[in-house]
Enzyme design. Structure first.
Site, PDB file in Angstrom:
ATOM      1  N   ALA B 281       0.783  -1.234   0.000  1.00 19.61           N
ATOM      2  CA  ALA B 281       0.000   0.000   0.000  1.00 19.61           C
ATOM      3  C   ALA B 281       0.816   1.285   0.000  1.00 19.61           C
ATOM      4  O   ALA B 281       0.335   2.298  -0.470  1.00 19.61           O
ATOM      5  CB  ALA B 281      -0.935   0.005   1.207  1.00 19.61           C
ATOM      6  N   PRO B 283       3.171   4.464  -0.789  1.00 18.04           N
ATOM      7  CA  PRO B 283       2.900   5.483   0.199  1.00 18.04           C
ATOM      8  C   PRO B 283       1.419   5.825   0.393  1.00 18.04           C
ATOM      9  O   PRO B 283       1.106   6.725   1.132  1.00 18.04           O
ATOM     10  CB  PRO B 283       3.644   6.688  -0.353  1.00 18.04           C
ATOM     11  CG  PRO B 283       3.619   6.505  -1.806  1.00 18.04           C
ATOM     12  CD  PRO B 283       3.646   5.041  -2.060  1.00 18.04           C
ATOM     13  N   GLY B 284       0.525   5.157  -0.300  1.00 16.33           N
ATOM     14  CA  GLY B 284      -0.881   5.331   0.026  1.00 16.33           C
ATOM     15  C   GLY B 284      -1.703   6.022  -1.027  1.00 16.33           C
ATOM     16  O   GLY B 284      -2.872   6.283  -0.804  1.00 16.33           O
ATOM     17  N   GLY B 285      -1.134   6.298  -2.196  1.00 20.59           N
ATOM     18  CA  GLY B 285      -1.912   6.979  -3.226  1.00 20.59           C
ATOM     19  C   GLY B 285      -3.067   6.134  -3.718  1.00 20.59           C
ATOM     20  O   GLY B 285      -4.209   6.589  -3.834  1.00 20.59           O
ATOM     21  N   LYS B 286      -2.776   4.863  -3.991  1.00 15.17           N
ATOM     22  CA  LYS B 286      -3.834   3.994  -4.503  1.00 15.17           C
ATOM     23  C   LYS B 286      -4.818   3.649  -3.411  1.00 15.17           C
ATOM     24  O   LYS B 286      -6.020   3.559  -3.646  1.00 15.17           O
ATOM     25  CB  LYS B 286      -3.217   2.719  -5.071  1.00 15.17           C
ATOM     26  CG  LYS B 286      -2.316   3.010  -6.263  1.00 15.17           C
ATOM     27  CD  LYS B 286      -1.807   1.766  -6.885  1.00 15.17           C
ATOM     28  CE  LYS B 286      -0.865   2.094  -8.000  1.00 15.17           C
ATOM     29  NZ  LYS B 286       0.483   2.465  -7.537  1.00 15.17           N
ATOM     30  N   ASP B 331       4.392  -9.433   5.758  1.00 16.54           N
ATOM     31  CA  ASP B 331       4.877  -9.892   4.471  1.00 16.54           C
ATOM     32  C   ASP B 331       3.641 -10.339   3.686  1.00 16.54           C
ATOM     33  O   ASP B 331       2.830 -11.107   4.179  1.00 16.54           O
ATOM     34  CB  ASP B 331       5.820 -11.072   4.699  1.00 16.54           C
ATOM     35  CG  ASP B 331       6.439 -11.601   3.424  1.00 16.54           C
ATOM     36  OD1 ASP B 331       5.992 -11.191   2.335  1.00 16.54           O
ATOM     37  OD2 ASP B 331       7.348 -12.421   3.516  1.00 16.54           O
ATOM     38  N   ASP B 348      -0.255  -4.051  -6.246  1.00 16.66           N
ATOM     39  CA  ASP B 348       0.654  -3.251  -7.054  1.00 16.66           C
ATOM     40  C   ASP B 348       2.051  -3.721  -6.695  1.00 16.66           C
ATOM     41  O   ASP B 348       2.703  -3.204  -5.807  1.00 16.66           O
ATOM     42  CB  ASP B 348       0.471  -1.767  -6.737  1.00 16.66           C
ATOM     43  CG  ASP B 348       1.294  -0.897  -7.644  1.00 16.66           C
ATOM     44  OD1 ASP B 348       1.830   0.121  -7.181  1.00 16.66           O
ATOM     45  OD2 ASP B 348       1.428  -1.230  -8.844  1.00 16.66           O
ATOM     46  N   CYS B 405       4.847  -1.415 -12.332  1.00 18.96           N
ATOM     47  CA  CYS B 405       5.328  -0.268 -13.085  1.00 18.96           C
ATOM     48  C   CYS B 405       6.522  -0.699 -13.903  1.00 18.96           C
ATOM     49  O   CYS B 405       7.564  -0.032 -13.901  1.00 18.96           O
ATOM     50  CB  CYS B 405       5.669   0.886 -12.154  1.00 18.96           C
ATOM     51  SG  CYS B 405       6.846   0.446 -10.896  1.00 18.96           S
TER      52      CYS B 405
END
Lengths: 233, 592
Positions: B281, B283-286, B331, B348, B405
């Site tokens: 998760a 840094p939390g953007g999604k 984990d 992600d 990515c």
């Protein structure tokens, strides 16, 4: 040499073997002897997520009451969805009950945060509201202050609010009342304590403090590391 | 692939007369300098003035003469005009012919003579020129090759030059050339040199895009909506104030997020009241986008493995006003044991980062084949865990979105292919309107045909970071590939029955191998048998380990031998019997 009794190895004697260390202090070398001022703390699992105890909940409600007054009822007993307060690693979280139930399956060392963190208990067990409480307070606050655009950044850097930066203030704010600080476009910026009552504020000169800063949204950038418990606890 | 043409380079290739005229003008300009189009245009103008009446009607005299001749019998003037045209045509053809000759003379690019001095620092202009030459040669290899030089040598030189010029290691350049055509590789490399534009996402929990845009414009930010495909994105051209430190940012009205990061959340599309898991998760953007899509209903589990990134995750969740999130520090591979079933999962995955070279140029030199394989292995494990966390029987959900990515095939399509063999899942369309479909075959490896439903994004095509998104639907909670039986499939064994409803067309059903017995027992046999190879088909029902199989084989051999012996004996007996029988018969006859 003077002792003429036969020397028997200690292991073979009937004596109860000494288990306590030889030199045991009778009091804590750092904090001194235990006294009534420092009562023995109840032993309880320190880091597990748990509901707040009576004394703790008292402190939390006191602090909240300073800002929201009677609206505290709306916070504690919400009509739409039941919320609760939980304590985890010295931080107080305000969270919906179903989320809280699911979070119990997470191990205590692995659980980092749940819902919104509204405050934390300091080392000396005093409760202090943190910036996460802003949304909650802003929704139910009784007394508000609006800051002029020119002084927004100053407040967001952590400075106290001066009279020169004060745009509006709600009527009949007593001194030492908790206030939520908004920008002129009604965006909540932080909260603090009113230095003077509304009437007195009118008489003040430009450079005197109108509200003592307690928390502001700039902390999300300045103090990101404080959001999560460090290694100390 | 290397013969794909890059049309822009090949204005010279067209041989129609009209273009020949342009060539003519271009040739003039080339002799002068390698200037840009302005000069070419000037040259064209000068030519246009000289064009005959059939081509251009601009010059006054000729039109005047024509208009005059309209009134009288035009024959003499017409004749003159036609002669003139014929003359010009001949001239133009000769010029074209000359041009072609000239090109052919220039064509043979000598590879051998063009070596670099290894001790001196590389002369970048020289390297750049050489790159262009080699690319030209490779495009029309037959006619432009230097006799005696193989294609491989040209490609080798190109790889070395591109690595020098753009600052990559040769592995990555070779990989890109294998995956894309030469022209596309060049575009990709160029695109990786420049930053993608800054984009931000409106936090719909706190404000609307229109209001946010207005307040930011007031502060002096130059912005635009990001495109038709997103209702919350804004594209920032420039700004007078630091975009990451405005009061609106601090109040949680928007999040600085790259455009490609919108895509997996849009693909996942969580509904109100669902339980969603975000495996990686920080840094939390999604995560905050998911919370905004769910409007703070339901619950989100935001998991992050690295402790040092937890603070940014928590801070972002608080800042953006997400009240339904629980943050934990596991984990990802342990998550199925901890959390129960959730409705949707977003993975992600941590990857090699070959799609975000523009942001982090250290990826250019630091990635090797081993790195990519390591990443791929981890991604496979995480994806299996993510799918195990998902509940196939959920009323509204049962979806897992896998995104990276990265633009490498090993981390994208190969992982999907693996998961299709490992679990009872299928790929569904992502719901994204743009993006290139995933590869179904790569360098001899063929993937499952449904892999083309995944989407690839490139910096040089879409102007966003290189990205890969795939949406997976979990068909059942069985632990086995599509079509495998219940229970027995827990260990990956069992007959691979082809359940018509579940199986994809033309896809071979597989069952597990021996290796998965011990660890697959409780269904968490991750990280085992992670090869891409398809294990052998097993006969129905019984478990057989290696020793038992060997014994069987020996038995079978023995039996076969026995049979053979019997047959021989039988034959011998027959042959023996036959003469004996014949003798007897003869005797009998004789007697008779």
């Amino acid at each position: 040499a003077s002792d003429t009794r036969p020397r028997v190895p200690r292991a073979l004697t009937d004596e109860v073997p000494r288990t306590r260390p030889r030199h045991r202090l009778s009091c804590d070398p750092v904090r001194g002897p235990r006294s009534t001022e420092r009562p023995a703390r109840r032993v309880r699992a320190r880091r597990v997520m748990r509901p707040l105890e009576e004394s703790e909940i008292q402190q939390v409600f006191e602090k909240l009451f300073k800002f929201v007054g009677k609206n505290l009822k709306n916070i504690v007993d919400r009509a739409d969805q039941p919320h609760c307060f939980r304590l985890h690693k010295k931080r107080v979280y305000y969270v919906r009950e179903d989320i809280m139930k699911r979070a119990t399956s997470v191990a205590r060392d692995q659980l980092v945060s749940l819902g919104v963190c509204v405050g934390k208990f300091t080392h000396s067990d005093k409760f202090r509201l943190t910036i996460g409480a802003l949304e909650l307070l802003a929704a139910h606050a009784k007394h508000k202050m609006w800051v002029k655009p020119t002084s927004e950044m100053s407040f967001l850097y952590g400075n106290h609010l001066l009279k020169s930066g004060l745009g509006r203030i709600t009527e009949n704010t007593p001194a030492n009342q908790g206030v939520v600080v908004f920008s002129m476009s009604d965006v909540p910026l932080g909260f603090g304590v009113a230095a003077k009552s509304t009437q007195d504020c009118r008489k003040l000169d430009a450079s005197s403090i109108v509200a003592f800063h307690q928390a502001d949204v700039g902390e999300y950038l300045r103090a990101e590391d404080d959001m999560v418990q460090g290694k100390k606890e | 692939d290397d013969d794909d043409d890059d049309a822009s380079l090949e204005g010279i290739e067209n041989k129609s007369p009209k273009d020949a005229k342009d060539l003519f003008s271009d040739e003039d300009e080339e002799d002068d300098s390698d200037e840009d189009d302005e000069f070419a245009e000037l040259g064209d103008d000068s030519d246009e003035d000289d064009d005959g009446p059939l081509e251009q009607d601009f010059s006054g005299e000729e039109s005047g003469s024509e208009s005059e001749s309209d009134e009288e019998t035009l024959l003499p003037i017409e004749k003159k005009a036609r002669k003139e045209d014929a003359r010009r045509k001949r001239e133009a053809e000769d010029a074209a012919a000359e041009q072609v000759l000239n090109i052919e003379d220039e064509d043979v690019y000598e590879l051998s003579g063009d070596e670099d001095d290894p001790d001196a620092p590389p002369d970048l202009q020289h390297v750049q020129a050489r790159i262009q030459e080699v690319v030209r040669v490779l495009q029309d290899f037959k006619s432009r090759r230097e006799p005696g030089r193989s294609r491989g040598e040209y490609v080798e030189r190109l790889v070395a030059d591109l690595a020098t010029y753009y600052g990559y290691n040769t592995f990555l350049i070779q990989y890109l050339l294998d995956t894309f055509s030469v022209a596309e590789t060049m575009e990709l490399l160029e695109a990786n040199e420049t930053q993608r534009p800054v984009t931000l996402r409106t936090n719909t929990l706190k404000c609307r895009r229109r209001e946010l845009a207005a307040s930011l414009i007031n502060r002096g930010v130059n912005l635009d909506p990001i495109g038709k495909w997103s209702k919350v994105g804004l594209l920032v051209y420039d700004s007078r104030v630091p975009i990451g430190a405005t009061p609106e940012y601090m109040a949680g009205h928007y999040m600085l997020q790259s455009a490609s990061s919108f895509l997996p959340c849009m693909a996942l599309a969580p509904q109100d009241g669902e339980r969603v898991l975000d495996v990686a998760a920080a840094p939390g953007g999604k995560t905050t986008y998911l919370a905004a899509l769910m409007r703070n209903t339901g619950m989100i589990f935001a998991n992050e493995f690295q402790k040092k990134r937890l603070s940014s995750l928590v801070a972002n969740l608080q800042r953006m006003g997400c009240t339904n999130a629980t943050v934990c520090n596991y984990d990802g591979r342990q998550l199925p044991k901890v959390l129960g079933h959730v409705d949707r999962v977003l993975l992600d995955a941590p990857c090699s980062g070959t799609g975000v070279i523009a942001k982090d140029s250290s990826v250019k030199v630091s990635k090797s084949e081993a790195d990519i394989n390591k990443c791929a292995h981890l991604q496979k494990e995480l994806l299996v865990a993510a799918i195990d966390c998902c509940d196939a029987n959920s009323k509204t959900g049962g979806y897992v979105v896998y995104s990276t990515c990265s633009i490498t095939v090993e981390e994208n399509e190969a992982v999907l292919d693996y998961i299709l063999k490992k679990r009872d899942v299928k790929l569904v369309p992502t719901g994204l309107e743009f993006g290139r479909p995933g590869f179904t075959s790569y360098r001899g490896k063929n993937f499952h045909p449904s892999v083309e439903k995944s989407r690839r994004f490139y910096p040089h095509v879409h102007n966003m970071d290189g990205f890969f998104v795939a949406k997976i639907k979990k068909l059942s909670n069985k632990l086995g590939p599509a079509g495998a039986e219940d229970g027995a499939a827990a260990n990956g064994f069992g007959k691979a029955t082809g359940d018509g409803s579940d199986s994809e067309e033309g896809y071979e059903q597989v069952s597990g191998s021996d290796d998965e017995v011990g660890e697959g027992g409780d269904g968490y046999g991750v990280g085992v048998g992670v090869d891409d190879e398809v294990p052998e088909k097993k006969p129905a029902g019984k478990k057989k380990n290696a020793r038992a199989r060997m014994l069987e084989e020996l038995k079978a051999e023995l039996e076969a031998e026995k049979k053979a012996k019997e047959e021989k004996r039988g034959k011998e007996k027959e042959t023996k019997e036959k003469p004996a029988k014949e003798k007897k018969e003869k005797k009998a006859k004789a007697k008779k």
